[in-house]
Design an enzyme around this catalytic site. Structure first.
Site, mmCIF file in Angstrom:
data_model
loop_
_atom_site.group_PDB
_atom_site.id
_atom_site.type_symbol
_atom_site.label_atom_id
_atom_site.label_comp_id
_atom_site.label_asym_id
_atom_site.label_seq_id
_atom_site.Cartn_x
_atom_site.Cartn_y
_atom_site.Cartn_z
ATOM 1 N N ARG A 76 1.047 -1.284 0.005
ATOM 2 C CA ARG A 76 0.039 0.116 0.045
ATOM 3 C C ARG A 76 0.817 1.459 -0.091
ATOM 4 O O ARG A 76 1.737 1.247 0.715
ATOM 5 C CB ARG A 76 -0.952 -0.032 1.312
ATOM 6 C CG ARG A 76 -1.993 1.228 1.453
ATOM 7 C CD ARG A 76 -2.756 1.169 2.507
ATOM 8 N NE ARG A 76 -3.432 -0.073 2.616
ATOM 9 C CZ ARG A 76 -4.081 -0.703 3.594
ATOM 10 N NH1 ARG A 76 -3.564 -0.437 4.936
ATOM 11 N NH2 ARG A 76 -4.583 -1.804 3.938
ATOM 12 N N ARG A 145 -1.842 6.643 9.600
ATOM 13 C CA ARG A 145 -1.945 5.876 8.294
ATOM 14 C C ARG A 145 -2.057 7.035 7.105
ATOM 15 O O ARG A 145 -1.765 8.200 7.523
ATOM 16 C CB ARG A 145 -3.240 4.960 8.008
ATOM 17 C CG ARG A 145 -2.935 4.083 8.943
ATOM 18 C CD ARG A 145 -2.222 2.811 8.513
ATOM 19 N NE ARG A 145 -2.483 1.497 9.374
ATOM 20 C CZ ARG A 145 -3.308 0.609 9.454
ATOM 21 N NH1 ARG A 145 -4.298 0.544 8.260
ATOM 22 N NH2 ARG A 145 -3.033 -0.781 10.011
ATOM 23 N N LYS A 213 -3.656 1.315 14.534
ATOM 24 C CA LYS A 213 -3.737 2.200 13.468
ATOM 25 C C LYS A 213 -4.409 3.499 13.926
ATOM 26 O O LYS A 213 -5.151 3.453 14.611
ATOM 27 C CB LYS A 213 -4.350 1.572 12.482
ATOM 28 C CG LYS A 213 -5.713 1.018 12.560
ATOM 29 C CD LYS A 213 -6.204 0.267 11.363
ATOM 30 C CE LYS A 213 -7.503 -0.477 11.482
ATOM 31 N NZ LYS A 213 -7.994 -1.288 10.391
ATOM 32 N N LYS A 215 -6.106 6.966 12.127
ATOM 33 C CA LYS A 215 -6.583 7.483 10.497
ATOM 34 C C LYS A 215 -6.922 9.114 10.898
ATOM 35 O O LYS A 215 -7.751 9.323 11.854
ATOM 36 C CB LYS A 215 -7.879 6.346 10.133
ATOM 37 C CG LYS A 215 -7.300 5.251 9.764
ATOM 38 C CD LYS A 215 -8.330 4.360 9.164
ATOM 39 C CE LYS A 215 -7.926 2.948 9.022
ATOM 40 N NZ LYS A 215 -9.218 2.180 8.210
ATOM 41 N N CYS A 435 -15.185 -3.465 -0.091
ATOM 42 C CA CYS A 435 -13.686 -3.813 0.393
ATOM 43 C C CYS A 435 -13.106 -4.895 -0.433
ATOM 44 O O CYS A 435 -13.659 -5.413 -1.561
ATOM 45 C CB CYS A 435 -13.477 -4.088 1.961
ATOM 46 S SG CYS A 435 -14.123 -5.900 2.190
ATOM 47 N N CYS A 441 -7.819 -11.056 1.028
ATOM 48 C CA CYS A 441 -7.904 -10.647 2.679
ATOM 49 C C CYS A 441 -8.131 -12.173 3.514
ATOM 50 O O CYS A 441 -9.048 -12.629 3.441
ATOM 51 C CB CYS A 441 -8.910 -9.799 3.107
ATOM 52 S SG CYS A 441 -8.895 -9.170 4.655
ATOM 53 N N CYS A 480 -16.225 -8.652 6.240
ATOM 54 C CA CYS A 480 -15.967 -8.924 7.532
ATOM 55 C C CYS A 480 -16.461 -7.619 8.450
ATOM 56 O O CYS A 480 -16.951 -6.760 7.851
ATOM 57 C CB CYS A 480 -14.747 -9.330 7.900
ATOM 58 S SG CYS A 480 -13.461 -8.080 8.233
ATOM 59 N N CYS A 484 -13.592 -1.839 6.802
ATOM 60 C CA CYS A 484 -12.830 -1.137 5.854
ATOM 61 C C CYS A 484 -13.499 -0.503 4.431
ATOM 62 O O CYS A 484 -13.052 0.638 4.037
ATOM 63 C CB CYS A 484 -11.696 -2.069 5.118
ATOM 64 S SG CYS A 484 -10.759 -2.937 6.303
#
Length: 561
Positions: A76, A145, A213, A215, A435, A441, A480, A484
């Site tokens: 990424r 991120r 993480k 954001k 996603c 994934c 899931c 995302c």
């Protein structure tokens, strides 16, 4: 300092013992007996912008043949605000073709992911990106991120000034370790321990980085295209008389949950106040991160995002701690208005007379599939007459085109069928987000990007039956509950529970101020279509003038809050 430091998660211990995120990555890369890297390194490689994955479609077949799973890596990029020059895009196209599956995937945070990179290709891929001045540092991992920013310059004459904050904040949140440069770019390591300690001294991340993480999103009213309240930290630009005076600051957004774990939940950010000018803004951003560093949960990663830290501390106590660390009081939030949260497709001109064309890219997959999208965008990039701006809705703006160059770009888009493709997509399809999910994934329980287009094809006739085909209903799907694709912030959300089954959520709004709620649990496609048929019929008959589907669902108490 948080009180849970004595019960650290295994990931915390790996980070602290990693020698500045180096671990044994060099040794892992040189091990040709496996396509995987060592277990501890799998946690560390995220900080370098990668996830180890495998082809889940082929697991069973390879296991039956007693072969190792087909491991590969997702890389990424770090692209603050989602900006790339035409020259860089040509490089991206070539790198994707040489080292990955070839599909260029636009993420919901305005950056690019390449999938299917074999271990032996990871280093050449990163080196190739370095030649076009792009890196993947901090694109994943327990750090700040990719910083998202409102993507369309037409909305504000000072878009570029606000946009520049994405780069400033991204730089502010970079780790100081030189591990990335040593491991991937072959820079000489610092051998003198004292020099290394001085160069890599990291007041922000120290040796443990963040608990999870982090954001950050920057919104420019009136379009909330970055879904600002779903971020750990949201900045809303306040413009008066065409001058940026500062930002309203909100904290504690995050959508990830875990099925069956009531302690986890999606949350929108809480408004804290207003910060004035660049110095105050950057100081406040930095100190929100340090509070999370010091108070976030480091024993249970499922409860380690900032949203849980804020709810544990309380919003007022969090704000008081922020003001104490900043050394100034936050002002009261300034008034602002969001009227939409979408990409503006087609041609637009900004105040400078520059042209912008927003292309419809289904679920962010740039490939030559239904239309020769990948080839067309390469041709546009090769002209050198346009830049590229990725959006938080998995879209792409071909940007900064001068009036004299517009005809040439338009001809390419017309000849390759891109304009017809964009114009021909239905309203729901244009606003949909999915996603990655299967096949790469590891967390996916159900399909998302591979299935969403098919589902919409079956939903569109139902919408048409009730005269709703032009309604811009936001529909989002994830494989899931980790969120995302931001399904909890949609009017209709599908969250994967098992292969072919989803929870159906209703009641989010169009502007991003309200999360949805679960309406039906663990249903398959026939049940989904039956439910939507009944809901759309009811909506078409009983809605008020101008009422969105999400607002209708709340007013009719289809879901309760």
């Amino acid at each position: 300092m948080s009180t849970n430091q004595n019960n650290l998660s295994s990931t915390e211990k790996i980070k602290m013992a990693s020698d500045g995120l180096r671990g044994t990555l060099k040794e892992s890369l040189h091990d040709e007996l496996t396509g995987a890297i060592r277990e501890d390194d799998q946690a560390l490689v995220k900080f370098h912008g990668m996830y180890q994955q495998d082809d889940r479609d082929r697991r069973e077949e390879r296991s039956a043949k007693k072969l190792e799973w087909l491991y590969s890596y997702m890389l990424r990029l770090r692209l603050p605000g989602g900006f790339m020059t035409g020259e860089q895009y040509v490089g991206l196209h070539n790198i994707a073709g040489e080292h990955s599956t070839g599909v260029i995937k636009i993420t919901t945070r305005q950056t690019i992911q390449l999938h299917g990179i074999l271990k032996s290709h990871v280093k050449p891929t990163i080196k190739a990106f370095n030649t076009i001045l792009i890196d993947s540092i901090s694109a994943c991992g327990d750090v700040n991120r990719n910083v998202a920013c409102a993507s369309h310059p037409k909305f504000s004459p000072i878009h570029e000034e606000i946009f520049s904050y994405a780069g400033k904040i991204s730089k502010l949140g970079l780790p100081k370790t030189k591990a990335y440069y040593e491991i991937w770019l072959d820079e000489k390591p610092l051998l003198d321990p004292k020099e290394k300690e001085e160069v890599e001294k990291d007041p922000l991340y120290q040796d443990r980085y963040l608990p999870r993480k982090f954001k950050i999103g920057i919104a420019i009213p009136p379009n909330n295209d970055v879904d600002v309240f779903t971020n750990d930290l949201g900045l809303i630009a306040i413009v008066e008389n065409d001058k940026l005076i500062g930002f309203n600051i909100a904290a504690g957004g995050g959508l990830g949950t875990t099925h069956g774990n009531a302690a986890t939940y999606p949350r929108l950010a809480s408004m804290l106040g207003f910060v004035r000018g660049e110095e105050q803004t950057l100081k406040a951003v930095l100190e929100v991160i340090t509070i999370q560093r010091d108070h976030g949960n480091r024993s249970d990663r499922k409860l380690s995002r900032l949203k849980y830290t804020i709810d544990k501390m309380g919003v007022e106590a969090f704000k008081a701690e922020l003001e104490k660390r900043c050394g100034f009081k936050l002002e009261e939030p300034k008034p602002y208005t969001f009227t939409s949260r979408k990409d503006e497709y087609g041609w637009y001109k900004n105040h400078e007379g520059k042209w912008y064309y927003t292309v419809f890219i289904e679920n962010g997959r740039i490939a030559d599939e239904k239309v020769a999208l990948k080839t067309a965008l390469l041709e546009v990039a090769k002209t050198g007459k346009a830049n590229f701006r990725f959006t938080s809705n998995q879209g792409l703006i071909i940007s900064d085109i001068l009036q004299k160059d517009k005809k040439a770009i338009e001809k390419i888009l017309t000849d390759f069928g891109i304009i017809a493709h964009t114009d021909g997509a239905g309203a729901v399809r244009k606003n949909a987000i999915a996603c990655v999910a299967f096949n790469t994934c590891s967390l996916a329980l159900a399909e998302a990007q591979r299935y969403m287009p098919t589902l919409i094809t079956k939903v569109e006739p139902i919408l048409a039956k009730y005269g709703l085909q032009d309604e811009e209903i936001s529909m989002r799907m994830t494989g899931c509950p980790n969120g995302c694709g931001r399904p909890y912030a949609a009017e209709i959300g599908f969250i994967g529970t098992a292969y072919g089954r989803y929870n159906l959520h209703l009641g989010g709004d169009r502007e991003g101020f309200r999360l949805n709620k679960k309406y039906k649990e663990n249903i398959d496609e026939p049940a989904i279509l039956k439910e939507l048929d009944e809901l759309f019929e009811r909506y078409s008959k009983n809605r008020k003038s101008g009422e969105t589907f999400g607002d209708f669902a709340v007013r009719e108490k289809l879901v309760t809050f």
